[in-house]
Structure formats: C-alpha cells, structure tokens
Design a protein around this motif. Structure first.
Motif, PDB file in Angstrom:
ATOM      1  N   LEU A  90       0.649  -1.363   0.245  1.00 58.71           N
ATOM      2  CA  LEU A  90      -0.106  -0.181   0.190  1.00 58.71           C
ATOM      3  C   LEU A  90       0.788   0.774  -0.145  1.00 58.71           C
ATOM      4  CD1 LEU A  90      -3.040  -1.115   2.387  1.00 58.71           C
ATOM      5  CD2 LEU A  90      -3.234  -0.757  -0.181  1.00 58.71           C
ATOM      6  N   HIS A  91       1.991   1.264   1.145  1.00 54.23           N
ATOM      7  CA  HIS A  91       2.570   3.000   0.758  1.00 54.23           C
ATOM      8  C   HIS A  91       3.268   2.859  -0.320  1.00 54.23           C
ATOM      9  CE1 HIS A  91       5.501   5.405   2.924  1.00 54.23           C
ATOM     10  NE2 HIS A  91       6.409   5.423   2.126  1.00 54.23           N
ATOM     11  N   PRO A  92       4.044   2.162  -0.801  1.00 57.91           N
ATOM     12  CA  PRO A  92       4.106   2.483  -2.488  1.00 57.91           C
ATOM     13  C   PRO A  92       3.631   2.357  -3.679  1.00 57.91           C
ATOM     14  CG  PRO A  92       4.696  -0.118  -2.267  1.00 57.91           C
ATOM     15  CD  PRO A  92       4.304   0.896  -0.450  1.00 57.91           C
ATOM     16  N   PHE A  93       2.679   2.020  -3.042  1.00 59.19           N
ATOM     17  CA  PHE A  93       1.518   2.080  -4.552  1.00 59.19           C
ATOM     18  C   PHE A  93       0.677   3.533  -3.966  1.00 59.19           C
ATOM     19  CE2 PHE A  93      -3.469   1.356  -5.277  1.00 59.19           C
ATOM     20  CZ  PHE A  93      -3.527   1.771  -7.125  1.00 59.19           C
ATOM     21  N   PHE A  94      -0.040   3.703  -3.363  1.00 62.25           N
ATOM     22  CA  PHE A  94      -0.621   5.224  -3.261  1.00 62.25           C
ATOM     23  C   PHE A  94       0.519   6.313  -3.546  1.00 62.25           C
ATOM     24  CE2 PHE A  94      -3.593   2.572  -0.337  1.00 62.25           C
ATOM     25  CZ  PHE A  94      -4.500   3.725  -0.755  1.00 62.25           C
ATOM     26  N   LEU A  95       1.804   5.907  -3.278  1.00 60.67           N
ATOM     27  CA  LEU A  95       2.784   7.165  -3.409  1.00 60.67           C
ATOM     28  C   LEU A  95       2.703   7.013  -4.837  1.00 60.67           C
ATOM     29  CD1 LEU A  95       5.972   6.876  -0.639  1.00 60.67           C
ATOM     30  CD2 LEU A  95       4.572   8.666  -1.064  1.00 60.67           C
ATOM     31  N   VAL A  96       3.096   6.483  -5.757  1.00 60.52           N
ATOM     32  CA  VAL A  96       3.198   6.006  -7.199  1.00 60.52           C
ATOM     33  C   VAL A  96       1.934   6.695  -7.528  1.00 60.52           C
ATOM     34  CG1 VAL A  96       3.531   5.354  -9.034  1.00 60.52           C
ATOM     35  CG2 VAL A  96       4.683   4.636  -7.652  1.00 60.52           C
ATOM     36  N   ALA A  97       0.816   6.050  -7.177  1.00 61.43           N
ATOM     37  CA  ALA A  97      -0.434   7.333  -7.740  1.00 61.43           C
ATOM     38  C   ALA A  97      -0.880   8.069  -7.020  1.00 61.43           C
ATOM     39  CB  ALA A  97      -1.411   6.542  -6.719  1.00 61.43           C
ATOM     40  N   TYR A  98      -0.642   8.795  -5.910  1.00 64.62           N
ATOM     41  CA  TYR A  98       0.242  10.818  -6.015  1.00 64.62           C
ATOM     42  C   TYR A  98       0.628  11.106  -6.904  1.00 64.62           C
ATOM     43  CZ  TYR A  98       0.730  14.766  -2.999  1.00 64.62           C
ATOM     44  OH  TYR A  98       0.117  16.400  -3.138  1.00 64.62           O
ATOM     45  N   ALA A  99       1.563  10.328  -6.938  1.00 64.85           N
ATOM     46  CA  ALA A  99       2.367  10.904  -8.254  1.00 64.85           C
ATOM     47  C   ALA A  99       2.178  11.162  -9.166  1.00 64.85           C
ATOM     48  CB  ALA A  99       3.910  10.482  -8.212  1.00 64.85           C
ATOM     49  N   PHE A 100       1.592  10.375  -9.782  1.00 62.08           N
ATOM     50  CA  PHE A 100       0.307  10.592 -10.994  1.00 62.08           C
ATOM     51  C   PHE A 100      -0.830  11.422 -10.913  1.00 62.08           C
ATOM     52  CE2 PHE A 100       3.022   7.028 -12.864  1.00 62.08           C
ATOM     53  CZ  PHE A 100       2.896   6.755 -13.904  1.00 62.08           C
ATOM     54  N   PHE A 101      -1.543  11.867  -9.581  1.00 64.32           N
ATOM     55  CA  PHE A 101      -2.488  12.544  -9.808  1.00 64.32           C
ATOM     56  C   PHE A 101      -1.887  13.364  -9.786  1.00 64.32           C
ATOM     57  CE2 PHE A 101      -4.520  14.825  -7.168  1.00 64.32           C
ATOM     58  CZ  PHE A 101      -6.107  14.510  -7.743  1.00 64.32           C
ATOM     59  N   VAL A 102      -1.125  14.127  -9.004  1.00 59.42           N
ATOM     60  CA  VAL A 102      -0.657  15.077  -9.369  1.00 59.42           C
ATOM     61  C   VAL A 102      -0.100  15.442 -10.371  1.00 59.42           C
ATOM     62  CG1 VAL A 102       1.300  16.987  -8.452  1.00 59.42           C
ATOM     63  CG2 VAL A 102       0.337  15.548  -6.634  1.00 59.42           C
ATOM     64  N   GLY A 103       0.783  14.915 -11.733  1.00 55.42           N
ATOM     65  CA  GLY A 103       0.769  15.026 -12.501  1.00 55.42           C
ATOM     66  C   GLY A 103      -0.593  16.013 -13.484  1.00 55.42           C
ATOM     67  N   HIS A 104      -1.099  14.472 -12.937  1.00 55.06           N
ATOM     68  CA  HIS A 104      -2.123  15.135 -14.279  1.00 55.06           C
ATOM     69  C   HIS A 104      -3.347  15.759 -14.233  1.00 55.06           C
ATOM     70  CE1 HIS A 104      -1.195  11.576 -17.165  1.00 55.06           C
ATOM     71  NE2 HIS A 104      -0.928  11.034 -16.639  1.00 55.06           N
ATOM     72  N   LEU A 121      15.467  15.239  -6.551  1.00 54.61           N
ATOM     73  CA  LEU A 121      15.090  15.394  -8.231  1.00 54.61           C
ATOM     74  C   LEU A 121      13.411  15.328  -7.682  1.00 54.61           C
ATOM     75  CD1 LEU A 121      15.960  15.854 -10.226  1.00 54.61           C
ATOM     76  CD2 LEU A 121      15.875  13.347 -11.144  1.00 54.61           C
ATOM     77  N   THR A 122      12.664  14.769  -7.166  1.00 51.94           N
ATOM     78  CA  THR A 122      11.370  14.590  -7.410  1.00 51.94           C
ATOM     79  C   THR A 122      10.792  15.193  -6.700  1.00 51.94           C
ATOM     80  OG1 THR A 122      10.864  11.675  -7.125  1.00 51.94           O
ATOM     81  CG2 THR A 122       8.483  13.415  -7.020  1.00 51.94           C
ATOM     82  N   LEU A 123      11.287  16.161  -5.421  1.00 51.56           N
ATOM     83  CA  LEU A 123      10.086  17.430  -4.587  1.00 51.56           C
ATOM     84  C   LEU A 123      10.515  18.997  -5.372  1.00 51.56           C
ATOM     85  CD1 LEU A 123      12.199  16.294  -1.192  1.00 51.56           C
ATOM     86  CD2 LEU A 123       9.772  16.155  -1.860  1.00 51.56           C
ATOM     87  N   PHE A 124      12.169  18.698  -6.438  1.00 50.53           N
ATOM     88  CA  PHE A 124      12.484  20.023  -7.118  1.00 50.53           C
ATOM     89  C   PHE A 124      11.576  19.909  -8.917  1.00 50.53           C
ATOM     90  CE2 PHE A 124      14.884  21.413 -10.739  1.00 50.53           C
ATOM     91  CZ  PHE A 124      15.142  22.777 -10.203  1.00 50.53           C
ATOM     92  N   SER A 125      11.423  18.867  -9.074  1.00 50.11           N
ATOM     93  CA  SER A 125      10.611  18.783 -10.050  1.00 50.11           C
ATOM     94  C   SER A 125       9.206  18.822 -10.032  1.00 50.11           C
ATOM     95  CB  SER A 125      10.639  17.346 -10.996  1.00 50.11           C
ATOM     96  OG  SER A 125      12.150  16.846 -11.075  1.00 50.11           O
ATOM     97  N   THR A 126       8.653  18.188  -9.101  1.00 48.35           N
ATOM     98  CA  THR A 126       7.562  18.785  -8.730  1.00 48.35           C
ATOM     99  C   THR A 126       6.685  20.155  -8.569  1.00 48.35           C
ATOM    100  OG1 THR A 126       6.776  16.566  -7.896  1.00 48.35           O
ATOM    101  CG2 THR A 126       5.568  18.853  -7.102  1.00 48.35           C
ATOM    102  N   ALA A 127       8.261  21.064  -7.377  1.00 48.31           N
ATOM    103  CA  ALA A 127       8.099  22.468  -7.184  1.00 48.31           C
ATOM    104  C   ALA A 127       7.986  22.529  -8.410  1.00 48.31           C
ATOM    105  CB  ALA A 127       9.523  22.722  -6.058  1.00 48.31           C
TER     106      ALA A 127
END
Length: 212
Positions: free
Chosen positions: A109-123, A177-183
């Motif tokens: 669940l932990h990695p799944f929700f992290l990946v799902a959240y990253a995709f949610f933010v991107g889209h 890199l993820t934090l910088f790209s998202t910001a």
C-alpha cells in the motif's frame, strides 16, 4: 522518456502533416508493436514456475542482452531457489482471500499510494490537458509566435527536461529530484495562471479603448 518522445513526435507530425495522415502513420507504430511482441520471450520467473528451465535460461540471456548461458546461470539458480523455498513453505494451496490479502499489506500500500499520488498530481496539474490542447491553449494565451511552432517548442522542452531527469537521477537520487521537479512544475502552473488572469484584465481595457 519514451512517452515524452512519443508525444513530441505527435507534435512534429501535427506540424508537418494533416491529422488524418498522422493517424495513418500512427497505425504503423501499433502494428510494429504487435509484431515485436512475438519476439519477446516469456518471463523467466513464469518459465521456472512451469519447470521450463532451459527456456528460462534463454529468456534471461535475451533480457540481459543476448549474453552467454554461464553469465545468467547464477540468476537462474536464484530464481529456482526462490520457487523451491515458496513450494516448501506452503504445503497447502493458497486460497483466493490469502492472495488478495497481499494487496492490503503495508509493503504494497505504501509505495502504491505514493506512485498513485505522483500520477494524480501530474495529471491534475493539467499535464495531459496541455499536451492534448496545446495548440488551442497557445492561441488563447496569444503566444507571440505561431501556435503550432509554440507546441513544437513545448515538445522539445519536455524531451530536454526528461533527459535531464534521466541523467541527474543517479547523482541526485529520486526524492530530491522529485521534490524539485514538482516544485518547478507548480511554479510554472502558478505563473501560467497569473499570465492568463493578466490577459483577462487587459482585454476588456483594449476593447474599451478601441470603442473610443
């Protein structure tokens, strides 16, 4: 990187060809992908689970770049040991509920929700919308250059950004890199929204001055 390059090719084809021609060109990629699937071997893990060891060895050789049998022998032995350990530890047949319970475990669940959240933010930030309606968006924002050329430049920047991430991830690590790209993406969204708001304020004034 491949997804971004694929999107860039669509921007490029859209600049050079009529949309029906682009659709016909894309059909060739689909057919080529289906044909290529016939040359991809089965998973070594699946083959070992079926006790097809020789095919598993050949599959590993293919996946590791057509290497020699001796270079993949250690990995094949590890896969065999893994399945042997699983078979010895499970005397009874695993039920459907026991299989489904793996998806409620924290390690899943932990990695799944992290990946799902990253995709949610991107889209949710409009990534897909921008790529789909880039021409219309540039036209609405009154871009100082041709809307089709502006869309092509967007594709070039996306490819360049993805390439930088691919090259930098080994030095920076995934989290910084993820934090910088998202910001950076969030900052761009705010600037774009501010510019669009500015245009809304300026247009009525221009309309009034033209009427006078």
């Amino acid at each position: 990187m491949c997804i971004i390059i694929g999107i860039f090719t669509q921007f490029l084809f859209g600049l050079l060809c009529y949309w029906r021609t682009v659709a016909l060109i894309n059909i060739t990629f689909t057919i080529a992908a289906v044909i290529a699937l016939f040359f991809v071997p089965e998973s070594p893990h699946w083959l070992v689970s079926r006790k097809r060891y020789e095919e598993a060895r050949e599959s590993l050789q293919w996946l590791r770049g057509w290497t020699t049998p001796s270079s993949v022998e250690g990995e094949l032995m590890d896969i065999k040991a893994l399945f042997k350990e699983r078979n010895e530890s499970s005397d009874e047949v695993e039920t459907l509920w026991e299989r489904l319970s793996a998806y409620t475990d924290k390690s899943f669940l932990h990695p799944f929700f992290l990946v799902a959240y990253a995709f949610f933010v991107g889209h949710f930030s409009g990534m897909t919308t921008l790529q789909t309606y880039a021409v219309s968006i540039f036209q609405m924002l009154q871009a100082p250059l041709d809307k089709y050329h502006a869309t092509l430049i967007l594709g070039v920047l996306q490819v360049a950004g993805s390439a930088c991430c691919v090259l930098a991830v080994h030095a920076t690590g995934k989290r910084p890199l993820t934090l910088f790209s998202t910001a950076a993406a969030g900052t761009c969204c705010l600037l774009l929204a501010a510019y669009e708001g500015y245009l809304r304020m300026v247009r009525p004034r221009h309309g009034v001055s033209q009427c006078h």
